[in-house]
Write a protein that holds these residues in place. Structure first.
Motif, PDB file in Angstrom:
ATOM      1  N   LEU A 128       0.917  -1.599  -0.313  1.00 46.07           N
ATOM      2  CA  LEU A 128      -0.269  -1.502  -1.162  1.00 46.07           C
ATOM      3  C   LEU A 128      -1.408  -0.682  -0.547  1.00 46.07           C
ATOM      4  O   LEU A 128      -2.115   0.020  -1.286  1.00 46.07           O
ATOM      5  CB  LEU A 128      -0.770  -2.896  -1.539  1.00 46.07           C
ATOM      6  N   PRO A 129      -1.629  -0.726   0.764  1.00 45.73           N
ATOM      7  CA  PRO A 129      -2.721   0.096   1.307  1.00 45.73           C
ATOM      8  C   PRO A 129      -2.560   1.590   1.033  1.00 45.73           C
ATOM      9  O   PRO A 129      -3.547   2.331   1.029  1.00 45.73           O
ATOM     10  CB  PRO A 129      -2.667  -0.203   2.809  1.00 45.73           C
ATOM     11  N   ARG A 130      -1.333   2.052   0.794  1.00 48.20           N
ATOM     12  CA  ARG A 130      -1.100   3.473   0.499  1.00 48.20           C
ATOM     13  C   ARG A 130      -1.298   3.802  -0.976  1.00 48.20           C
ATOM     14  O   ARG A 130      -1.292   4.976  -1.352  1.00 48.20           O
ATOM     15  CB  ARG A 130       0.333   3.861   0.880  1.00 48.20           C
ATOM     16  N   ALA A 131      -1.425   2.776  -1.812  1.00 50.14           N
ATOM     17  CA  ALA A 131      -1.431   3.011  -3.261  1.00 50.14           C
ATOM     18  C   ALA A 131      -2.774   3.476  -3.795  1.00 50.14           C
ATOM     19  O   ALA A 131      -2.866   3.917  -4.942  1.00 50.14           O
ATOM     20  CB  ALA A 131      -1.009   1.736  -3.988  1.00 50.14           C
ATOM     21  N   GLY A 132      -3.826   3.396  -2.983  1.00 49.12           N
ATOM     22  CA  GLY A 132      -5.144   3.782  -3.476  1.00 49.12           C
ATOM     23  C   GLY A 132      -5.663   2.752  -4.468  1.00 49.12           C
ATOM     24  O   GLY A 132      -5.208   1.614  -4.521  1.00 49.12           O
ATOM     25  N   ARG A 133      -6.627   3.168  -5.276  1.00 50.02           N
ATOM     26  CA  ARG A 133      -7.203   2.245  -6.253  1.00 50.02           C
ATOM     27  C   ARG A 133      -6.225   2.033  -7.405  1.00 50.02           C
ATOM     28  O   ARG A 133      -5.726   2.982  -8.001  1.00 50.02           O
ATOM     29  CB  ARG A 133      -8.520   2.803  -6.801  1.00 50.02           C
ATOM     30  N   VAL A 134      -5.959   0.771  -7.707  1.00 54.80           N
ATOM     31  CA  VAL A 134      -5.034   0.402  -8.776  1.00 54.80           C
ATOM     32  C   VAL A 134      -5.817  -0.241  -9.911  1.00 54.80           C
ATOM     33  O   VAL A 134      -6.566  -1.192  -9.701  1.00 54.80           O
ATOM     34  CB  VAL A 134      -3.950  -0.568  -8.254  1.00 54.80           C
ATOM     35  N   ALA A 152      -2.776  -9.729  -5.430  1.00 53.57           N
ATOM     36  CA  ALA A 152      -4.116  -9.722  -6.031  1.00 53.57           C
ATOM     37  C   ALA A 152      -5.258  -9.516  -5.046  1.00 53.57           C
ATOM     38  O   ALA A 152      -6.179  -8.730  -5.323  1.00 53.57           O
ATOM     39  CB  ALA A 152      -4.322 -11.010  -6.833  1.00 53.57           C
ATOM     40  N   PRO A 153      -5.264 -10.171  -3.879  1.00 52.54           N
ATOM     41  CA  PRO A 153      -6.393  -9.964  -2.962  1.00 52.54           C
ATOM     42  C   PRO A 153      -6.542  -8.523  -2.475  1.00 52.54           C
ATOM     43  O   PRO A 153      -7.634  -8.128  -2.052  1.00 52.54           O
ATOM     44  CB  PRO A 153      -6.072 -10.906  -1.792  1.00 52.54           C
ATOM     45  N   LEU A 154      -5.463  -7.754  -2.535  1.00 51.19           N
ATOM     46  CA  LEU A 154      -5.510  -6.358  -2.084  1.00 51.19           C
ATOM     47  C   LEU A 154      -5.818  -5.390  -3.219  1.00 51.19           C
ATOM     48  O   LEU A 154      -5.893  -4.184  -2.991  1.00 51.19           O
ATOM     49  CB  LEU A 154      -4.169  -5.976  -1.441  1.00 51.19           C
ATOM     50  N   LEU A 201       0.788   1.015 -11.288  1.00 50.76           N
ATOM     51  CA  LEU A 201       1.562   0.309 -10.262  1.00 50.76           C
ATOM     52  C   LEU A 201       2.491  -0.695 -10.925  1.00 50.76           C
ATOM     53  O   LEU A 201       2.062  -1.552 -11.698  1.00 50.76           O
ATOM     54  CB  LEU A 201       0.640  -0.423  -9.276  1.00 50.76           C
ATOM     55  N   VAL A 202       3.776  -0.581 -10.619  1.00 47.17           N
ATOM     56  CA  VAL A 202       4.787  -1.544 -11.064  1.00 47.17           C
ATOM     57  C   VAL A 202       5.417  -2.148  -9.821  1.00 47.17           C
ATOM     58  O   VAL A 202       5.731  -1.428  -8.863  1.00 47.17           O
ATOM     59  CB  VAL A 202       5.878  -0.863 -11.917  1.00 47.17           C
ATOM     60  N   VAL A 307      10.190   2.893  -2.807  1.00 49.79           N
ATOM     61  CA  VAL A 307       8.876   3.301  -3.297  1.00 49.79           C
ATOM     62  C   VAL A 307       9.080   4.553  -4.141  1.00 49.79           C
ATOM     63  O   VAL A 307       9.532   5.591  -3.638  1.00 49.79           O
ATOM     64  CB  VAL A 307       7.893   3.599  -2.152  1.00 49.79           C
ATOM     65  N   VAL A 308       8.771   4.441  -5.421  1.00 49.02           N
ATOM     66  CA  VAL A 308       8.890   5.562  -6.355  1.00 49.02           C
ATOM     67  C   VAL A 308       7.480   6.035  -6.689  1.00 49.02           C
ATOM     68  O   VAL A 308       6.635   5.234  -7.096  1.00 49.02           O
ATOM     69  CB  VAL A 308       9.621   5.125  -7.641  1.00 49.02           C
TER      70      VAL A 308
END
Length: 321
Positions: A128-134, A152-154, A201-202, A307-308
């Motif tokens: 999740l830290p690599r996903a940016g703002r979701v 959720a907390p992330l 994000l899925v 990771v897609v």
């Protein structure tokens, strides 16, 4: 598992009561559970962990009135002669309690929670830290809701959507989310196609075992159980926004050193404008499945994480000469 809307307040009271008692339990694999409960000292419950963890029958006087009434009001208090049983288990992961199906999970609509839940959560939290703002997370096959709830907390401010074809699982996931203080929406459906709009994000932990009994929480279809993982991933790839991601945790059968799911994703994803990162998380899980006929040619089952990621800019097509 039959759950009605009226069962939710009772189950929330049960979770709150268990938390106040400092209840703690880690649910093992079904094979380990069977070995432990076959011991002579596990014929009848002696503690809360025996009742709500090991799913043992218990004498009525062992459990106080608050949890007993909660189980009864939820329709989850079972009779076993002069003894009683709980129709749900409770497990703790990352400091939070989750309700799920009692052992043995033989019903077709059973709600699974176990070692895969821990690996799934570790995988998504590491990515999740690599996903940016979701803006929106969609949890496909959400089950107990553990993926979205622990993510959720992330993901501050993200809209969390749980999708599952099992109506009882959705109701229990909503209970787990409310107890955790996490707002979610629940949609009864089979895949990301049951959710409107694009998604950034899925996450998914699909069933991945070839199950002769067709239990929805276990049966992953053909490809030695990988078909559902492939179908869900390709459906998500079509629905991702540019820059969006899918985080897939699943199990795959390794045959002659080859991973059919990885090979299929590598072939299909480029045409959908997506890249792939793929790794083994645990090289050998659920080894007991190899004793069954559908796995006669399988050398091991591995837990994997994929990771897609959808390209932010569509690749240019080559101009005709």
């Amino acid at each position: 598992m039959q759950l009605s809307d009226e069962s939710e307040p009772a189950l929330l009271r049960l979770l709150a009561w268990l938390d106040r008692q400092g209840y703690d339990f880690v649910t093992p694999t079904p094979a380990t559970h069977a070995r432990v409960t076959a011991r002579a000292d596990k014929a009848e419950a002696r503690s809360l962990r025996d009742i709500f963890g090991w799913s043992l029958p218990f004498a009525p006087e062992l459990l106080p009135s608050t949890p007993t009434e909660a189980l009864e009001q939820a329709g989850l208090l079972r009779r076993a002669g002069k003894l009683l049983r709980s129709g749900v288990r409770a497990s703790r992961l990352g400091g939070r309690l989750f309700l799920h199906s009692a052992y043995p999970t033989e019903q077709k609509d059973a709600i699974f929670f176990g070692p895969d839940s821990f690996r799934f959560v570790d995988f998504i939290r590491s990515e999740l830290p690599r996903a940016g703002r979701v803006r929106r997370l969609v949890d496909i096959g959400a089950g107990s809701g553990v993926g979205a709830i622990m993510a959720a907390p992330l993901l501050p401010g993200a809209r969390l959507t749980l999708v599952d074809l099992n109506a009882a699982a959705l109701r229990l996931a909503v209970v787990n989310a409310r107890h955790a203080g996490v707002a979610v929406e629940a949609i009864e459906g089979k895949s990301v196609d049951d959710v409107s709009g694009l998604v950034d994000l899925v996450i998914a932990n699909p069933p991945y075992v070839m199950d002769g009994e067709g239990r929805s929480y276990r049966d992953g279809g053909d490809m030695h159980g990988a078909r559902l993982s492939l179908d869900w991933t390709l459906a998500a790839a079509r629905r991702l926004e540019p820059g969006g991601r899918m985080l897939l945790y699943t199990g795959v059968a390794i045959v002659d050193g080859r991973d059919a799911l990885c090979e299929a994703l590598e072939r299909a994803l480029p045409d959908l404008g997506c890249g792939l990162r793929y790794r083994e998380i645990d090289p050998d899980i659920f080894g007991e499945e190899l004793e069954k006929p559908p796995y006669a040619d399988v050398e091991r089952i591995a837990a994997v994480g994929a990771v897609v990621e959808k390209a932010r800019v569509a690749p240019r097509r080559a101009r005709p000469l």
